[in-house]
Design a protein around this motif. Structure first.
Motif, PDB file in Angstrom:
ATOM      1  N   ASP A 190       0.850  -1.241   0.212  1.00  0.00           N
ATOM      2  CA  ASP A 190       0.042  -0.077  -0.064  1.00  0.00           C
ATOM      3  C   ASP A 190       0.727   1.227   0.118  1.00  0.00           C
ATOM      4  O   ASP A 190       0.207   2.373  -0.109  1.00  0.00           O
ATOM      5  CB  ASP A 190      -0.882   0.154   1.248  1.00  0.00           C
ATOM      6  N   ARG A 191       2.080   1.300  -0.005  1.00  0.00           N
ATOM      7  CA  ARG A 191       3.014   2.314   0.047  1.00  0.00           C
ATOM      8  C   ARG A 191       3.772   2.528  -1.292  1.00  0.00           C
ATOM      9  O   ARG A 191       4.440   3.474  -1.652  1.00  0.00           O
ATOM     10  CB  ARG A 191       3.942   2.341   1.349  1.00  0.00           C
ATOM     11  N   ALA A 236       4.016   3.919  -4.598  1.00  0.00           N
ATOM     12  CA  ALA A 236       3.408   4.736  -5.401  1.00  0.00           C
ATOM     13  C   ALA A 236       3.107   4.615  -6.791  1.00  0.00           C
ATOM     14  O   ALA A 236       1.918   5.148  -7.044  1.00  0.00           O
ATOM     15  CB  ALA A 236       4.085   6.342  -5.357  1.00  0.00           C
ATOM     16  N   ASP A 237       3.772   3.972  -7.481  1.00  0.00           N
ATOM     17  CA  ASP A 237       3.441   3.603  -8.795  1.00  0.00           C
ATOM     18  C   ASP A 237       4.117   2.491  -9.441  1.00  0.00           C
ATOM     19  O   ASP A 237       5.116   1.989  -8.931  1.00  0.00           O
ATOM     20  CB  ASP A 237       3.958   4.776  -9.725  1.00  0.00           C
ATOM     21  N   GLU A 293       8.046   2.493  -9.919  1.00  0.00           N
ATOM     22  CA  GLU A 293       8.678   2.561  -8.652  1.00  0.00           C
ATOM     23  C   GLU A 293       8.883   0.878  -8.243  1.00  0.00           C
ATOM     24  O   GLU A 293      10.070   0.828  -8.180  1.00  0.00           O
ATOM     25  CB  GLU A 293       8.012   3.394  -7.464  1.00  0.00           C
ATOM     26  N   ASP A 348      11.400  -0.339   1.909  1.00  0.00           N
ATOM     27  CA  ASP A 348      10.495   0.544   2.566  1.00  0.00           C
ATOM     28  C   ASP A 348      10.737   1.366   3.722  1.00  0.00           C
ATOM     29  O   ASP A 348      11.295   0.829   4.672  1.00  0.00           O
ATOM     30  CB  ASP A 348       8.983   0.089   2.350  1.00  0.00           C
TER      31      ASP A 348
END
Length: 194
Positions: free
Chosen positions: A112-113, A115-116, A119, A135
């Motif tokens: 869920d972290r 971004a795209d 990445e 992360d």
């Protein structure tokens, strides 16, 4: 790049296969459990794996334990853990295994972290090339867990013994009896229990 994906959610697994294939990668296997992951890595010897933490049959930490086994048995295979969960105990083992040797990298990203898609793919490429992808929340949790563990190291042997008995759910009286504490201390403990 040759990739094995281990993800118990069929929809997420299919999405990862499509994303990686669209970017020119060869997904040689996409499996739904840790046992099949280990077999696929043995069979295909991929450049990298994408591994979820919680997988069948227990849905606890099977994927992460499999990732550690891959690091041990296939040190040139990059391992990217991609999960909703941070499992600090085994994550530390995974990172320790990576630091201990092998040319391949290791990563731990939270679903869920990310971004795209770019990445995610960049992190997987970095891990396959021997780099790392962590992360920031995973790092924070690992550091917090090591601080909590260090706090336990400050306890005396007797304090650790009491804590272990408390963890078993024993009452103050039972702890005092087990540790052969004086009658006076036992009376104080009984008073505190009531």
């Amino acid at each position: 790049m040759r990739i094995v994906i281990a993800e118990d959610s069929a929809v997420v697994r299919a999405g990862l296969v499509e994303i990686l294939a669209d970017r020119g990668h060869d997904v040689v296997a996409a499996v739904g459990n840790a046992e099949d992951l280990l077999a696929a890595v043995d069979q295909h010897e991929p450049d990298a794996t994408v591994v979820d933490v919680r997988m069948p049959p227990g849905y606890t930490d099977e994927g992460l334990r499999a990732a550690i086994a891959i690091r041990r048995d296939h040190p040139k295979t990059g391992v990217l853990v991609f999960s909703q969960y941070i499992e600090t105990r085994y994550a530390a083992d995974l990172l320790g295994a990576a630091a201990g040797g092998g040319a391949a990298g290791v990563g731990y990203l939270l679903k869920d972290r990310v971004a795209d898609v770019g990445e995610f793919v960049e992190a997987l490429n970095r891990v396959a090339a021997g780099g790392t992808a962590l992360d920031p929340e995973v790092v924070t949790q690992l550091l917090g867990a090591s601080r909590r563990t260090d706090g336990l190291a400050l306890l005396t042997a007797r304090e650790r013994e009491v804590l272990a008995l408390m963890a078993e759910g024993r009452s103050n009286g039972a702890i005092a009896a087990t540790l052969v504490v004086s009658e006076r201390v036992l009376a104080v403990l009984r008073y505190l229990e009531s």
